[in-house]
Design a protein around this motif. Structure first.
Motif, PDB file in Angstrom:
ATOM      1  N   ASN A 183     -19.750  -3.294  38.722  1.00  0.00           N
ATOM      2  CA  ASN A 183     -20.603  -3.949  37.728  1.00  0.00           C
ATOM      3  C   ASN A 183     -21.531  -2.945  37.045  1.00  0.00           C
ATOM      4  OD1 ASN A 183     -22.895  -3.592  39.454  1.00  0.00           O
ATOM      5  ND2 ASN A 183     -22.216  -5.356  40.612  1.00  0.00           N
ATOM      6  N   ARG A 184     -22.228  -3.403  36.051  1.00  0.00           N
ATOM      7  CA  ARG A 184     -23.122  -2.537  35.284  1.00  0.00           C
ATOM      8  C   ARG A 184     -24.194  -1.906  36.163  1.00  0.00           C
ATOM      9  NH1 ARG A 184     -24.391  -6.574  30.206  1.00  0.00           N
ATOM     10  NH2 ARG A 184     -22.422  -6.293  29.087  1.00  0.00           N
ATOM     11  N   SER A 185     -24.771  -2.689  37.051  1.00  0.00           N
ATOM     12  CA  SER A 185     -25.842  -2.183  37.906  1.00  0.00           C
ATOM     13  C   SER A 185     -25.364  -1.016  38.752  1.00  0.00           C
ATOM     14  CB  SER A 185     -26.377  -3.286  38.816  1.00  0.00           C
ATOM     15  OG  SER A 185     -26.971  -4.300  38.050  1.00  0.00           O
ATOM     16  N   GLU A 186     -24.175  -1.132  39.299  1.00  0.00           N
ATOM     17  CA  GLU A 186     -23.645  -0.055  40.143  1.00  0.00           C
ATOM     18  C   GLU A 186     -23.369   1.202  39.311  1.00  0.00           C
ATOM     19  OE1 GLU A 186     -22.842   1.874  43.558  1.00  0.00           O
ATOM     20  OE2 GLU A 186     -23.743  -0.092  43.306  1.00  0.00           O
ATOM     21  N   ILE A 187     -22.925   1.033  38.080  1.00  0.00           N
ATOM     22  CA  ILE A 187     -22.698   2.182  37.200  1.00  0.00           C
ATOM     23  C   ILE A 187     -24.012   2.902  36.929  1.00  0.00           C
ATOM     24  CG2 ILE A 187     -21.994   2.885  34.867  1.00  0.00           C
ATOM     25  CD1 ILE A 187     -19.682   2.165  36.844  1.00  0.00           C
ATOM     26  N   VAL A 188     -25.069   2.155  36.676  1.00  0.00           N
ATOM     27  CA  VAL A 188     -26.382   2.765  36.442  1.00  0.00           C
ATOM     28  C   VAL A 188     -26.843   3.492  37.695  1.00  0.00           C
ATOM     29  CG1 VAL A 188     -28.805   2.299  35.930  1.00  0.00           C
ATOM     30  CG2 VAL A 188     -27.019   1.144  34.627  1.00  0.00           C
ATOM     31  N   ARG A 189     -26.667   2.873  38.881  1.00  0.00           N
ATOM     32  CA  ARG A 189     -27.051   3.529  40.134  1.00  0.00           C
ATOM     33  C   ARG A 189     -26.273   4.822  40.339  1.00  0.00           C
ATOM     34  NH1 ARG A 189     -25.964  -1.539  42.347  1.00  0.00           N
ATOM     35  NH2 ARG A 189     -27.780  -2.857  42.093  1.00  0.00           N
ATOM     36  N   LEU A 190     -24.959   4.786  40.062  1.00  0.00           N
ATOM     37  CA  LEU A 190     -24.140   5.991  40.200  1.00  0.00           C
ATOM     38  C   LEU A 190     -24.599   7.077  39.231  1.00  0.00           C
ATOM     39  CD1 LEU A 190     -20.591   4.383  40.528  1.00  0.00           C
ATOM     40  CD2 LEU A 190     -21.830   5.643  42.294  1.00  0.00           C
ATOM     41  N   GLY A 191     -24.951   6.681  38.017  1.00  0.00           N
ATOM     42  CA  GLY A 191     -25.444   7.644  37.030  1.00  0.00           C
ATOM     43  C   GLY A 191     -26.737   8.301  37.476  1.00  0.00           C
ATOM     44  N   ILE A 192     -27.624   7.531  38.046  1.00  0.00           N
ATOM     45  CA  ILE A 192     -28.892   8.074  38.537  1.00  0.00           C
ATOM     46  C   ILE A 192     -28.631   9.055  39.676  1.00  0.00           C
ATOM     47  CG2 ILE A 192     -31.030   7.488  39.754  1.00  0.00           C
ATOM     48  CD1 ILE A 192     -30.967   4.830  38.068  1.00  0.00           C
ATOM     49  N   LYS A 193     -27.730   8.688  40.595  1.00  0.00           N
ATOM     50  CA  LYS A 193     -27.397   9.596  41.703  1.00  0.00           C
ATOM     51  C   LYS A 193     -26.796  10.894  41.186  1.00  0.00           C
ATOM     52  CE  LYS A 193     -26.672   5.990  45.139  1.00  0.00           C
ATOM     53  NZ  LYS A 193     -25.686   5.292  45.966  1.00  0.00           N
ATOM     54  N   LEU A 194     -25.950  10.800  40.152  1.00  0.00           N
ATOM     55  CA  LEU A 194     -25.327  11.978  39.564  1.00  0.00           C
ATOM     56  C   LEU A 194     -26.373  12.905  38.942  1.00  0.00           C
ATOM     57  CD1 LEU A 194     -22.742  13.497  38.792  1.00  0.00           C
ATOM     58  CD2 LEU A 194     -22.656  12.111  36.721  1.00  0.00           C
ATOM     59  N   VAL A 195     -27.282  12.343  38.176  1.00  0.00           N
ATOM     60  CA  VAL A 195     -28.335  13.149  37.549  1.00  0.00           C
ATOM     61  C   VAL A 195     -29.221  13.772  38.631  1.00  0.00           C
ATOM     62  CG1 VAL A 195     -30.429  13.045  36.135  1.00  0.00           C
ATOM     63  CG2 VAL A 195     -28.355  11.869  35.382  1.00  0.00           C
ATOM     64  N   LYS A 196     -29.563  13.010  39.627  1.00  0.00           N
ATOM     65  CA  LYS A 196     -30.416  13.524  40.713  1.00  0.00           C
ATOM     66  C   LYS A 196     -29.735  14.685  41.438  1.00  0.00           C
ATOM     67  CE  LYS A 196     -33.153  12.037  44.648  1.00  0.00           C
ATOM     68  NZ  LYS A 196     -33.521  10.925  45.534  1.00  0.00           N
ATOM     69  N   SER A 197     -28.456  14.563  41.701  1.00  0.00           N
ATOM     70  CA  SER A 197     -27.752  15.655  42.376  1.00  0.00           C
ATOM     71  C   SER A 197     -27.680  16.910  41.500  1.00  0.00           C
ATOM     72  CB  SER A 197     -26.345  15.218  42.802  1.00  0.00           C
ATOM     73  OG  SER A 197     -25.504  15.054  41.682  1.00  0.00           O
ATOM     74  N   GLU A 198     -27.567  16.727  40.202  1.00  0.00           N
ATOM     75  CA  GLU A 198     -27.552  17.866  39.289  1.00  0.00           C
ATOM     76  C   GLU A 198     -28.911  18.554  39.232  1.00  0.00           C
ATOM     77  OE1 GLU A 198     -25.039  19.363  37.425  1.00  0.00           O
ATOM     78  OE2 GLU A 198     -23.768  18.128  38.724  1.00  0.00           O
ATOM     79  N   LEU A 199     -29.977  17.790  39.342  1.00  0.00           N
ATOM     80  CA  LEU A 199     -31.318  18.361  39.311  1.00  0.00           C
ATOM     81  C   LEU A 199     -31.597  19.214  40.549  1.00  0.00           C
ATOM     82  CD1 LEU A 199     -33.430  15.360  38.001  1.00  0.00           C
ATOM     83  CD2 LEU A 199     -32.839  17.449  36.770  1.00  0.00           C
ATOM     84  N   LYS A 200     -30.959  18.871  41.677  1.00  0.00           N
ATOM     85  CA  LYS A 200     -31.172  19.613  42.910  1.00  0.00           C
ATOM     86  C   LYS A 200     -30.478  20.965  42.899  1.00  0.00           C
ATOM     87  CE  LYS A 200     -31.990  15.691  45.937  1.00  0.00           C
ATOM     88  NZ  LYS A 200     -31.527  14.958  47.123  1.00  0.00           N
ATOM     89  N   LYS A 201     -29.522  21.169  42.005  1.00  0.00           N
ATOM     90  CA  LYS A 201     -28.769  22.437  41.947  1.00  0.00           C
ATOM     91  C   LYS A 201     -29.597  23.555  41.392  1.00  0.00           C
ATOM     92  CE  LYS A 201     -24.203  20.422  41.693  1.00  0.00           C
ATOM     93  NZ  LYS A 201     -22.978  20.317  40.938  1.00  0.00           N
TER      94      LYS A 201
END
Length: 57
Positions: free
Chosen positions: A39-57
């Protein structure tokens, strides 16, 4: 009082977030949700996790 009956979750999602997006962004979210069969909510959550993981690099 008894507890609510429903699907068990890993973490409660009791905070509601409303955002405004343009039609293209909504279409992109919906396309991702359909491709991943979620669903849309899960896509937004996945996007946030992706951005957060990129910021940690």
């Amino acid at each position: 009082m008894s507890q609510k009956i429903g699907r068990p979750t890993e973490s409660r999602k009791d905070v509601k977030l409303q955002i405004r997006v343009d039609k293209k962004t909504l279409d992109d979210i919906d396309a991702c949700a359909e491709a991943l069969q979620t669903n849309r909510s899960e896509i937004v959550r996945l996007g946030i996790k992706l951005v957060k993981s990129e910021l940690k690099k």
